[in-house]
Design a protein around this motif. Structure first.
Motif, short mmCIF file in Angstrom:
data_model
loop_
_atom_site.label_atom_id
_atom_site.label_comp_id
_atom_site.label_asym_id
_atom_site.label_seq_id
_atom_site.Cartn_x
_atom_site.Cartn_y
_atom_site.Cartn_z
N CYS A 126 2.55 1.68 9.73
CA CYS A 126 2.47 2.05 8.32
C CYS A 126 1.16 1.59 7.70
O CYS A 126 0.56 2.30 6.90
CB CYS A 126 3.65 1.44 7.56
SG CYS A 126 5.24 2.19 7.96
N GLU A 129 -1.93 3.77 8.11
CA GLU A 129 -2.06 4.90 7.20
C GLU A 129 -2.66 4.50 5.86
O GLU A 129 -2.91 5.36 5.01
CB GLU A 129 -0.69 5.54 6.98
CG GLU A 129 -0.04 6.07 8.25
CD GLU A 129 1.37 6.58 8.00
OE1 GLU A 129 1.93 6.28 6.93
OE2 GLU A 129 1.90 7.27 8.87
N ASP A 130 -2.89 3.21 5.67
CA ASP A 130 -3.43 2.70 4.40
C ASP A 130 -4.68 1.88 4.70
O ASP A 130 -4.67 0.65 4.64
CB ASP A 130 -2.36 1.85 3.71
CG ASP A 130 -2.78 1.38 2.33
OD1 ASP A 130 -3.81 1.88 1.82
OD2 ASP A 130 -2.09 0.51 1.76
N ASN A 133 -5.93 -1.10 2.45
CA ASN A 133 -5.04 -2.22 2.14
C ASN A 133 -5.75 -3.53 2.44
O ASN A 133 -6.30 -3.73 3.53
CB ASN A 133 -3.76 -2.11 2.98
CG ASN A 133 -2.67 -3.03 2.47
OD1 ASN A 133 -2.85 -4.24 2.33
ND2 ASN A 133 -1.51 -2.45 2.21
#
Length: 306
Positions: A126, A129-130, A133
């Motif tokens: 997850c 996908e960022d 961050n």
């Protein structure tokens, strides 16, 4: 830890090597398709495959019997038509903590069993996908997941015999790959620091053992405990290591001397490394005071320097 483009010496790094994060918001079912990619240099077959759909908090994948979790090489060829050769696998001699043995590829990929680390795989997938961050600063680069046959794993890493004994030689086992932060270091010094007083997930069952370990170690008094160390001693010309059982004996009054020893001792203190580590820890502390997306438990800080 440093990415492959960052210098490894002289530096000190603070990392969360094994995050078992739970996302507060809903978990995306679509995961990254960036997968483990290497050229052929041995006879070990590895299937490159995107991660399967995630099942939220553990999900049905984690509850499937072993026979259903494994995939045969023939099935893989029919379904993916993409089987390549893996780099030659090696044992990870710098592992200082963790229940499961890891192995390395020559290009610095650290591989660990993904079937026993579903929350960690979910977290990395997850977060991939960022890319903006801020947690990425404190994590080893994630290189996806891959499969290796039980027969090849046993041939190259005999110490995995206990893991593959219930599988056929063509069954494929799932692993996740992250960057080895000690790659390129000559004399890597490491300490694994288990963070937090609560060492289990919210709502977890059978927590008696974890509660007991917290009570009888510095996890209860200080909020952390050492789980393993590796320090190079120049006076004797060799590494001195402590395993988790050695570390559990440390009291809160001994902790300062343990950190002094890790950073070179009273007379050879690596103050340049200490300064880098403290600066990074302060940035991490600031982030964790504000981020509300993930819950972290049973996680460690890994401090590494050369």
């Amino acid at each position: 830890p440093p990415t492959s483009s960052e210098p490894t010496t002289p530096s000190g790094d603070a990392a969360a090597p094994g995050p078992s994060g739970r996302r507060r918001s809903s978990v995306h079912d679509n995961t990254c398709n960036d997968i483990f990619r290497q050229e052929a240099c041995s006879s070990s077959s590895v299937l490159l495959q995107p991660p399967p759909p995630l099942r939220g908090r553990g999900g049905s994948n984690a509850e499937q019997p072993r026979a259903q979790q494994a995939m045969t090489t023939a099935e893989a060829r029919r379904s993916m038509h993409k089987v390549i050769k893996s780099p030659r696998l090696m044992g990870f001699e710098n592992q200082v903590a963790g229940r499961h043995m890891m192995f390395l590829t020559p290009d610095g990929f650290l591989c660990k069993d993904a079937t026993s680390a579903k929350p960690e795989l979910e977290f990395y997938s997850c977060l991939k996908e960022d890319p903006v961050n801020p947690l990425h600063e404190f994590l080893a680069a994630f290189h996806g997941q891959f499969y290796i046959s039980a027969g090849d794993l046993l041939t190259q890493c005999p110490y995995f015999k206990h893991k593959v004994q219930n599988y056929g030689p063509d069954d494929l086992l799932q692993f996740l790959a992250v960057h080895d932060v000690t790659h390129g270091m000559h004399r890597p010094c490491l300490v694994d620091i288990k963070m937090g007083r609560q060492q289990y997930a919210p709502g977890a069952k059978n927590t008696h053992s974890k509660i007991h370990k917290s009570r009888v170690t510095t996890s209860n008094s200080l909020g952390f405990r050492l789980c393993g160390t590796q320090v190079y001693h120049h006076d004797v010309g060799e590494f001195v290591r402590q395993n988790k059982y050695d570390c559990r004996k440390h009291t809160k009054h001994q902790m300062q001397s343990q950190f002094k020893t890790f950073f070179g001792g009273e007379n050879a203190m690596r103050r340049d490394i200490v300064a880098v580590v403290l600066a990074k820890l302060k940035r991490m502390q600031s982030l964790f005071r504000t981020q509300r997306e993930w819950l972290f438990y049973t996680c460690s800080l890994l401090l590494v320097y050369d």
